[in-house]
Design an enzyme around this catalytic site. Structure first.
Site, PDB file in Angstrom:
ATOM      1  N   LYS A 178      -5.695  -7.088  -3.044  1.00 17.33           N
ATOM      2  CA  LYS A 178      -4.848  -7.334  -2.112  1.00 17.33           C
ATOM      3  C   LYS A 178      -5.280  -7.108  -0.902  1.00 17.33           C
ATOM      4  O   LYS A 178      -5.167  -8.139   0.150  1.00 17.33           O
ATOM      5  CB  LYS A 178      -3.881  -5.765  -2.303  1.00 17.33           C
ATOM      6  CG  LYS A 178      -3.019  -6.157  -3.522  1.00 17.33           C
ATOM      7  CD  LYS A 178      -2.271  -4.711  -3.893  1.00 17.33           C
ATOM      8  CE  LYS A 178      -1.480  -4.864  -5.128  1.00 17.33           C
ATOM      9  NZ  LYS A 178      -1.046  -3.716  -5.776  1.00 17.33           N
ATOM     10  N   GLN A 180      -0.460   2.443  -4.385  1.00 23.45           N
ATOM     11  CA  GLN A 180      -0.720   1.898  -5.734  1.00 23.45           C
ATOM     12  C   GLN A 180      -0.562   2.900  -6.975  1.00 23.45           C
ATOM     13  O   GLN A 180      -0.958   4.119  -6.889  1.00 23.45           O
ATOM     14  CB  GLN A 180      -2.401   1.554  -5.717  1.00 23.45           C
ATOM     15  CG  GLN A 180      -2.932   0.828  -6.916  1.00 23.45           C
ATOM     16  CD  GLN A 180      -2.415  -0.232  -7.059  1.00 23.45           C
ATOM     17  OE1 GLN A 180      -2.279  -1.414  -6.307  1.00 23.45           O
ATOM     18  NE2 GLN A 180      -1.869  -0.804  -8.435  1.00 23.45           N
ATOM     19  N   ASP A 183       7.127  -3.231  -1.560  1.00 27.12           N
ATOM     20  CA  ASP A 183       7.109  -3.369  -3.230  1.00 27.12           C
ATOM     21  C   ASP A 183       8.685  -3.521  -3.606  1.00 27.12           C
ATOM     22  O   ASP A 183       8.523  -3.921  -4.628  1.00 27.12           O
ATOM     23  CB  ASP A 183       6.439  -2.016  -3.768  1.00 27.12           C
ATOM     24  CG  ASP A 183       5.211  -2.402  -4.327  1.00 27.12           C
ATOM     25  OD1 ASP A 183       4.616  -3.442  -4.656  1.00 27.12           O
ATOM     26  OD2 ASP A 183       4.240  -1.376  -4.514  1.00 27.12           O
TER      27      ASP A 183
END
Ligand code: NAP
Length: 295
Positions: free
Chosen positions: A54, A98, A121
């Protein structure tokens, strides 16, 4: 029939080039640099590699990325304080925590602490609700990546029967919700299958598009699909393979070799849905930066 390979790497590359130019323009015209904070707790090797991927993807297109790496023992309270700090940081437009988090941390508590305006997200219930009622919001990255992969490869979703195998909150359920909306690039008839579905093949054989998102190899086999079907394989499974240096190889949820003989188009694993997921995270970060200044 020889299936067209839906090349996620290429589609992702094309989209990221468009975004790189968009980021340059935002900086020039508005002195605005999109910023993403990626929070990692612990040293799970898969998570470390996702976070690195990322960061590199951000760097390549000019997005500012802030990595927050903390030890496995990082207390929940400190993590919540960190999220609050990131919520208030004007240089940060997207916050990604994460998963999975260590057991002593309640991941719901942490995810719900993220300001929905920075929830790139698309996991916050506020944004999930907006998606459900068809309002503009941050769409979850994997389902959105699947939709874009189809659209950009000229596979129409409108009026198609899409059968999704898997009903998780990050793939199956949101994808079903997105594709049945009365919206452009949607308007599909959607069927969702799972472990309690009797005879999954009965449904997948009727599908124009099958999405395999079960996390189990060979969940979709050739006898379960019709000629000309489009297959999107989301699964990422490690299979022991001593001919490889690492001792394993990655396979999807569909029996690629045999299903591809009947399909008109199919995604490979790796190189199909995976690259699209990170691309849509970048997309959401840029979207959030724009919204923060209404530009
Ligand atoms: P998950 O949370 O484990 O959910 C799996 C879903 O599949 C569940 O709904 C489960 O049904 C269903 N299922 C499992 N085995 C099945 C079977 N034999 N027949 C029918 N349904 C079955 O997994 P996930 O997070 O959605 O991920 C699915 C796969 O996609 C994994 O391999 C994951 O690594 C991969 N993935 C890839 C990306 C990417 O970017 N490439 C992103 C996310 C996930 P029940 O609900 O009944 O248990």
């Amino acid at each position: 029939m020889d299936a067209k390979i839906l090349d996620g790497k290429k589609t992702a590359r094309d989209m990221r080039e468009e975004m790189r130019l968009e980021v340059i323009s935002l900086k020039e015209k508005h002195n605005l640099i999109p910023g993403l904070a990626v929070v990692l707790v612990g040293e799970n090797p898969a998570s470390v590699s996702y976070v690195t991927g990322k960061r590199k993807a951000c760097e390549k297109i000019g997005i500012y990325s802030r990595e927050e790496n903390h030890p496995e023992t990082f207390p929940e309270e400190k993590l919540l304080t960190l999220i609050k700090e990131l919520n208030n940081d004007p240089a940060i437009h997207g916050i990604l925590v994460q998963l999975p988090l260590p057991k002593h941390i309640d991941d719901k508590k942490v995810l719900y602490e993220i300001n929905p305006d920075k929830d790139v997200d698309g996991f916050h219930p506020f944004n999930v609700g907006k998606m459900m009622i068809g309002e503009d919001t941050f769409l979850p990255c994997t389902p959105h990546g699947i939709q874009q992969l189809l659209v950009r490869n000229e596979i129409s979703i409108e009026s198609k029967h899409v059968v999704i195998v898997g009903r998780s909150n990050i793939v199956g359920k949101p994808l079903a919700m997105m594709l049945c909306q009365k919206l452009k690039n949607a308007n599909a008839t959607v069927t969702v299958c799972h472990t309690r579905t009797k005879d999954i093949g009965h449904f997948t054989r009727q599908a124009d598009i099958v999405v395999a998102a079960a996390g189990r190899p060979n969940t979709v086999t050739a006898d379960m699909v019709s000629e000309g079907v489009v297959v999107v394989d989301v699964g990422v499974n490690r299979i022991e393979d001593n001919t490889r240096e690492k001792g394993y190889r990655l396979v999807g949820d569909a029996d690629f070799e045999n299903v591809s003989k009947k399909a008109s188009a199919i995604t490979p694993v790796p190189g199909g849905v995976g690259p699209m997921t990170i691309t849509m995270l970048l997309h959401n970060t840029i979207k959030s930066a724009r919204l923060s200044r209404a530009v």
